[in-house]
Scaffold this motif. Sequence first.
Motif, PDB file in Angstrom:
ATOM      1  N   PRO A  60       1.040  -0.747   0.104  1.00  0.00           N
ATOM      2  CA  PRO A  60       0.340  -0.031  -0.321  1.00  0.00           C
ATOM      3  C   PRO A  60       0.802   1.351   0.036  1.00  0.00           C
ATOM      4  O   PRO A  60       2.077   1.299   0.221  1.00  0.00           O
ATOM      5  CB  PRO A  60      -0.719   0.325   1.017  1.00  0.00           C
ATOM      6  N   ASP A  63     -10.312   0.621  -0.900  1.00  0.00           N
ATOM      7  CA  ASP A  63      -9.347   0.448  -1.786  1.00  0.00           C
ATOM      8  C   ASP A  63      -8.172   1.730  -2.007  1.00  0.00           C
ATOM      9  O   ASP A  63      -7.187   1.681  -2.526  1.00  0.00           O
ATOM     10  CB  ASP A  63      -9.270  -0.110  -2.684  1.00  0.00           C
ATOM     11  N   LEU A 121      -3.308   4.430  -2.414  1.00  0.00           N
ATOM     12  CA  LEU A 121      -3.232   2.448  -3.224  1.00  0.00           C
ATOM     13  C   LEU A 121      -3.253   1.415  -1.926  1.00  0.00           C
ATOM     14  O   LEU A 121      -2.471   1.400  -1.747  1.00  0.00           O
ATOM     15  CB  LEU A 121      -3.270   2.770  -4.217  1.00  0.00           C
ATOM     16  N   ARG A 122      -4.342   0.730  -1.960  1.00  0.00           N
ATOM     17  CA  ARG A 122      -4.041  -0.393  -1.500  1.00  0.00           C
ATOM     18  C   ARG A 122      -3.596  -1.395  -2.430  1.00  0.00           C
ATOM     19  O   ARG A 122      -2.615  -1.626  -1.253  1.00  0.00           O
ATOM     20  CB  ARG A 122      -5.170  -1.323  -0.735  1.00  0.00           C
ATOM     21  N   ARG A 123      -3.334  -1.209  -3.529  1.00  0.00           N
ATOM     22  CA  ARG A 123      -2.800  -2.560  -4.243  1.00  0.00           C
ATOM     23  C   ARG A 123      -2.451  -1.219  -5.710  1.00  0.00           C
ATOM     24  O   ARG A 123      -3.000  -1.389  -6.378  1.00  0.00           O
ATOM     25  CB  ARG A 123      -3.399  -3.072  -4.979  1.00  0.00           C
ATOM     26  N   LEU A 162     -13.013   0.674  -7.765  1.00  0.00           N
ATOM     27  CA  LEU A 162     -12.460   0.764  -6.724  1.00  0.00           C
ATOM     28  C   LEU A 162     -13.048   1.425  -5.872  1.00  0.00           C
ATOM     29  O   LEU A 162     -14.002   2.656  -6.077  1.00  0.00           O
ATOM     30  CB  LEU A 162     -10.616   1.625  -6.221  1.00  0.00           C
ATOM     31  N   ARG A 163     -12.700   1.087  -4.192  1.00  0.00           N
ATOM     32  CA  ARG A 163     -13.880   1.872  -3.019  1.00  0.00           C
ATOM     33  C   ARG A 163     -13.020   3.562  -3.298  1.00  0.00           C
ATOM     34  O   ARG A 163     -12.202   2.668  -2.445  1.00  0.00           O
ATOM     35  CB  ARG A 163     -14.576   1.244  -2.088  1.00  0.00           C
TER      36      ARG A 163
END
Length: 207
Positions: free
Chosen positions: A92, A119, A135-137, A166-167
Motif C-alpha cells: 500500500p 481501496d 492505493l491499497r494495491r 475501487l472503493r
Amino acid sequence: MTAVVVIAKECLPGRVKTRLQPEFTAEEAAAIATAALTDTLRVGCALPASRRILYFDGAVPPAAAAGWEVLPQRSGSLDERIAALFDMLDEPVLLLGMDTPHVDPATLTGVFADDPDVDAWFGPATDGGFWALALRRPDGALVLGVPMSTEATGFHQLERLRTAGLRVRLLPALTDIDTAADVPAAAQRSPALARALDELRPAGVIA
C-alpha cells in the motif's frame, strides 16, 4: 503497512515555482519550493509509514530527506512517471505532492487505518488537480493516460479509480501553492515556509 512517497523535483531557480514570478524572483521561488518540500517531508516523517520514499527528479536531494529512500524519477510525462512508481511498489502506498506542505498529518490518519472497505484515498486540489493519492494495491494502469496539469485532472483521476471498481474515500480539498497569493495562507501552517517568507517578504505580497 503503508509506504509514503513524496514526488518532487530539485529546487533550482528557474525550474520550480515559476508561476510565483514576478512577485518573487527565480531565486526566491526556489527558496519557497525548498521550504515547501522540507515541510512536506516533515509531514511524511510524522506519519506511521512502513517506508519513506522521495521520488526525486534531480541530482542533489534536500537535507530534509536524510533517512529517506531516494528513487530517481523515470523519464516521461507526469502520468508515466507516477505509473512507473506504482508499478515498482508491491505494498500500500500514499503519494504526496510537494505543493501542500500545510497539510495536517492528522488529516491522513485514515489512510493508515488498514480499512478493508477502502481501496483508495483521494485528495482533491482546489485548482482541479489532486494533492494525495493512496492505493491499497498500487497499479500504474490506474494513472497512466490521465491528463495531468489541467483543471480536470482530479476529475479524470477520480473517475479512473471508480471505473476500475475501487472503493474510494475522499480527503479534504486543499489549495496547492501555485501563485504568490497562495503562499501566505500556506505559510500559516507550514513552519519552514513561514521562515522562508519572513526572510523574503517581497513587496506587495506580505504587508
